[in-house]
Design an enzyme around this catalytic site. Structure first.
Site, PDB file in Angstrom:
ATOM      1  N   GLY A 140      81.913  25.694  -6.768  1.00  0.00           N
ATOM      2  CA  GLY A 140      82.023  24.629  -7.770  1.00  0.00           C
ATOM      3  C   GLY A 140      82.561  23.361  -7.149  1.00  0.00           C
ATOM      4  O   GLY A 140      81.928  22.320  -7.192  1.00  0.00           O
TER       5      GLY A 140
ATOM      6  N   GLU B 177      92.798  23.253  -1.860  1.00  0.00           N
ATOM      7  CA  GLU B 177      92.353  21.911  -1.516  1.00  0.00           C
ATOM      8  C   GLU B 177      93.070  21.359  -0.291  1.00  0.00           C
ATOM      9  O   GLU B 177      92.588  20.426   0.348  1.00  0.00           O
ATOM     10  CB  GLU B 177      92.550  20.985  -2.721  1.00  0.00           C
TER      11      GLU B 177
END
Lengths: 733, 217
Positions: free
Chosen positions: A242, A694
């Site tokens: 995603g 991240e």
């Protein structure tokens, strides 16, 4: 459970299961092709039809007419849904551009029609028969660089203003004033957006889809169609990547629902790959001016970051200054963000939105500044570390071990033996360079709920609408429940992604792991309390759970006995209290890279890379490492190849498929090493964990760029560092 | 950044096209030839459906298909073997890799009716969750995936790569065509590069492939 003070010692500290490298529990399904992804769920609804979408061929304007007569007459066609048949549909607050309805066109490949047919082949062929007449608007153009001057005359949004930046910068002994650019990027996840929808009756909608945030998806479908939440069911157990592009409801789900509403049958829609880059979202292009002033000793006295990005009107662009207010010290600061309205496709979140592109610029600037100062870039960063918010010294970092990342990284990488003089180390036809950069990414956590069901056979089931987008959620949630209940991971079944389950944090912003495990922890604490009650002990903390048994005092009872009369169910939500607002919660990394640049062709090879990460307690070192190396791979892409090329005349991304938009492949990836500092953050969650999903991407592209400069002596400030930008400045062969 | 050429301003005008036919741009000011929609919609010549016999994972299958059906969609939509993935449908990503008569191909680039009598092996034919092939088990052990969507294609390619090297088939990075072929990291990287993994699990896959090779040697 309210998390109202820093975590103290608790059952999750045992680290018998948590903290241990654990192969993914969903691995056997994924490696045998038996994990069910959205488009392939033949079993969920009988009689599925196939929808194929059509996208707008202009960027801005309106549809004058649509002739669908040939498409409707084509073999196998069951329905043609036209955007002109309805008013513009509702919009979820996080979406910037409406997904369907009405004649207005706001970006290229905006969905304007869906053909529903018996087969994919028939639907695709019929879609090509639709004739559309447009009235195209004149716009202010699609070239951010060309619009920069005018944008600089507008007032930007001041993110941070401390002291007197202009004066301090003017008076600084050593200064840097440079401008950097990062291109638009595409998520390019491997599984296209896909949904099977079944619309029943007056407004009962079920979707089997691929989405990172199940509760947002439910809300989004309600907003689009004016439905009630209790009538919408979303199921998203496996998501083929995603990176932010599947955070909100998108056209696949809206179109499939419309198709089903029209035909009365289940309809499945996957966005064709060439439509994804322009129909969905992207990371916005940025232009960033960075100014740094320092004393001769390297102490930063002034830091300015003026960031600019493109966005659809009303959107958020790319907040590329996100890290600059707090990453490095300095008494005089001016951080400004500017948005330039543009009718390109919608800019929205992509992995580490803000920091990923902001650090691409800031960490080159830090490298350049270190060179001007004649300092080791590791040392320059270390002496400008801060343990508090430079704009609000009352606010401290909950945990910040960035300097330790730098020191350990330098040691492990062999930084002392690096090439010191840019362009001076050569192995045959290859120029060898070394570079490093700092990484920063916020560590938010949000409300998350789970339900734990202890079974009569002594196993446990965890249910939460959390998603696993490759992040390893299934496994860390199983580890959490196993730790709390004294079970092996193999005794815990985890069910995710179903909107009938308790609402979780979902997957985004690297908050998923910390939040969803905290929610699972809360539910397990409640289950332990119920077990204690049944054992006649009011103090659940006095119970010892191990090896499928629970011990209270001198009495040990198997869990099978406790649940022998039927399953015991506990559900709870973790709520994060205000006390955390006194702190900055963040994760840190130091990246070190060695590159080789071919002296004849300019081809760049990343030979080895090291990331030392400070992200609190690591729940599953195996999958956490995979998250970080995955970020590093994406960072190589950002540094060397990834760029959505804007057709500035027509306003669309020209390289809108996986051949034109290049991402790293096997041949690009060599040695990768990841080290996690042994830290814990009690302010973050009861598990003292933060996200890493991240962090791996933050700073790495600049480390590659700095190594490239060190190899070639040619400083490139415009990403990606393609060979055309260096070819005419390489030394003679 | 060097300033780009000034934008040519799009004048308010009317254009006529559908994006699916964008390559046949029909706007009168583009200078491209105009192709009539009647031509595009021309009736097909001959049969539009055919019967094809395949052997899939050892099992004979007879399918009656639209001629436009790719081998990938025959597997996923008609036989419902959905382990083989559609990532791009254009031969750009490798997620649809299967072996046909022992050679790996992108099944999205091949029409099913071209495979009369062919033996197809998909990920489902390689192993099951209860009984994984060594390559599947090694991928689990080394975390050679994340989202899992490219994984069946990666595993089909990984097994084929070791077989190709064993069979002496050279690659772009093979230095000496006369010497015995070696399983090296460079050979594996080169030969695996048709299979994209956006999650970036490449180095973990490398560890898995090397382990399987070590076990075979």
């Amino acid at each position: 459970m309210d998390f109202n003070q820093p975590a103290t010692e608790n059952p999750a500290d045992r680290q018998r299961v948590l903290g241990k490298s654990t192969p993914r529990i969903d691995g056997p399904l994924k490696t045998t092709g038996t994990a069910p992804y959205a488009y392939e769920r033949h079993d969920v609804a009988e009689g599925q039809l196939v929808g194929y979408p059509l996208g707008s061929a202009i960027a801005k304007g309106r549809i004058v007419s649509m002739d669908t007569s040939e498409a409707e007459a084509a073999p196998g066609v069951q329905a043609v849904i036209r955007t002109t048949d309805m008013d513009v549909l509702g919009k979820f607050q996080m979406n910037v551009v409406p997904l369907f309805g009405g004649p207005e066109i706001l970006h290229y490949h905006q969905a304007i029609a869906l053909v529903v047919a018996d087969s994919f082949e028939e639907a695709r062929a019929a879609t090509a028969l639709i004739r559309v007449e447009y009235d195209e608007d004149e716009t202010d153009g699609f070239d951010l660089a060309a619009r920069r001057e005018a944008a600089l005359e507008q007032e930007g949004e001041i993110e941070q203003e401390v002291g007197d930046f202009e004066t301090a910068f003017a008076e600084a002994a050593v200064t840097l004033d440079e401008t950097y650019t990062t291109p638009a990027e595409s998520h390019a996840m491997m599984e296209p957006h896909a949904t099977i929808a079944l619309w029943e009756g007056e407004g009962n909608l079920s979707v089997w889809t691929s989405n990172q945030m199940v509760a947002w998806n439910v809300q989004g479908l309600c907003d689009v169609f004016g439905l009630n939440k209790e009538n919408v069911h979303v199921d998203s157990p496996f998501i083929g990547g995603g990176f932010g592009v599947k955070l909100f409801v998108r056209a696949d789900a809206v179109l499939a629902a419309l198709g089903s509403r029209e035909t009365g049958r289940p309809v499945k829609v996957a966005l064709p790959r060439p439509m994804i880059a322009n129909n969905t979202t992207h990371r916005a292009e940025t232009i960033q001016r960075i100014r740094i002033g320092a004393n001769e000793d390297g102490t930063i006295t002034a830091i300015g970051h003026d960031g600019m990005s493109e966005t659809q009107p009303g959107g958020r662009g790319e907040n590329c200054t996100a890290q600059t207010p707090v990453f490095y010290a300095g008494p005089n600061r001016l951080i400004v963000n500017r948005l330039v309205d543009m009718y390109l496709p919608e800019a929205n979140a992509m992995r580490a939105p803000g920091e990923a592109s902001g650090l691409m610029a800031l960490e080159i600037a830090m490298d350049e500044m270190a060179e001007k100062l004649g300092m080791d870039p590791v040392e320059f960063r270390a002496i400008n570390d801060t343990q508090v918010d430079p704009g609000d010294p009352e606010k401290a970092f909950s945990e910040r071990h960035f300097v330790e990342c730098l020191r350990q990284g330098a040691e492990r990488f062999g930084w002392a033996d690096r090439n010191q003089e840019p362009g001076s180390r050569r192995e045959g036809m290859w120029l060898i360079g070394h570079g490093m950069a700092g990484g920063y990414r916020g560590a938010p956590s949000t409300t998350s709920a789970a339900r734990v069901r202890l079974q009569p056979d002594g196993t446990a089931i965890v249910e939460t609408d959390m998603t696993d987008i490759g992040t390893g959620s299934y496994t860390i949630i199983a580890q959490t429940a196993a730790e709390m209940l004294g079970l092996g991971v193999d005794k815990v079944e985890v069910r995710l992604g179903d909107s009938s389950f308790p609402v979780s944090a979902g997957s985004g912003g690297q908050w998923g792991a910390s939040s969803s495990t905290a929610g699972t922890y809360a539910a397990c604490v409640k289950l332990r309390e119920e077990i204690a009650r049944r054992l006649g002990n009011d103090d659940a903390s006095a119970l010892e759970f191990a090896d499928g048994k629970v011990t209270t005092g001198d009495r040990t009872v198997p869990l099978t006995e406790i649940a022998s009369d039927g399953e015991i169910v506990a559900e709870d939500t973790i709520n994060f209290g205000d006390f955390r607002e006194k702190f900055i919660l963040a994760t840190f990394a130091a990246h070190f890279v060695e590159v080789a640049v071919h002296v004849g062709t300019g081809e760049t090879r990343v030979r080895r890379m090291l990331a030392v990460c400070d992200a609190g307690r690591i729940l599953n070192p195996l999958s956490a490492r995979s998250q970080v190396i995955g970020g590093m791979v994406m960072g190589i892409g950002a540094a060397l190849m990834e760029e959505l090329a804007v057709d500035t005349g027509r306003g669309f991304f020209a390289n809108h498929d996986l051949a034109g938009y290049e991402v790293p492949v096997h041949a690009d990836i060599h040695e990768q090493e990841v080290v996690f500092l042994d830290t814990e953050d009690a302010t973050s969650t009861p598990l003292k964990a933060k996200g890493v999903g991240e962090l791996g991407l933050c700073g790495i592209a600049a480390a590659v760029a700095n190594a490239h400069y060190n190899a070639t002596g040619v400083r490139i400030r415009d990403y990606p560092l393609t060979l055309d930008k260096v070819l005419d400045r390489l030394p003679t062969i | 950044m060097s300033p780009r050429n000034p934008t040519w301003r799009v004048k308010r005008r009317t254009v006529l096209m559908g994006s699916a036919a964008a390559a046949l741009a029909t706007a009168s000011n583009t200078g491209f030839p105009r192709m009539s929609h009647a031509q595009e919609a021309a009736a097909p010549v001959g049969e539009t459906r055919m019967t094809v016999s395949l052997v899939v994972n050892g099992e004979p299958r007879e399918l009656e298909l639209d001629n436009r059906t790719t081998l990938l969609d025959a597997l996923r939509e008609h036989i419902r073997l959905t382990g083989t993935k559609k990532g791009c449908d254009h031969g750009q990503c490798g997620a649809c890799t299967v072996t046909v008569n022992g050679r790996r191909i992108n099944s999205c680039l091949s029409l099913a009716v071209m495979h009369e009598g062919d033996e197809i092996e998909t990920i489902e034919g390689i192993g099951t969750p209860e009984s994984m092939d060594p390559m599947q088990a090694a991928f689990v052990e080394h975390d050679g995936y994340q989202c899992g969507y490219c994984t069946p294609g990666q595993i089909c390619s990984a097994r084929a790569v070791l077989a190709e090297i064993e069979a002496g088939i050279p690659s772009h990075v093979t230095a000496d065509l006369m010497a015995p072929m070696q399983v090296t990291e460079d050979e594996i990287r080169e030969r695996m590069s048709g299979n994209i993994c956006r999650c970036g699990a490449y180095s973990n896959m490398m560890a898995a492939i090397l382990q399987v090779h070590g076990g075979q040697a």
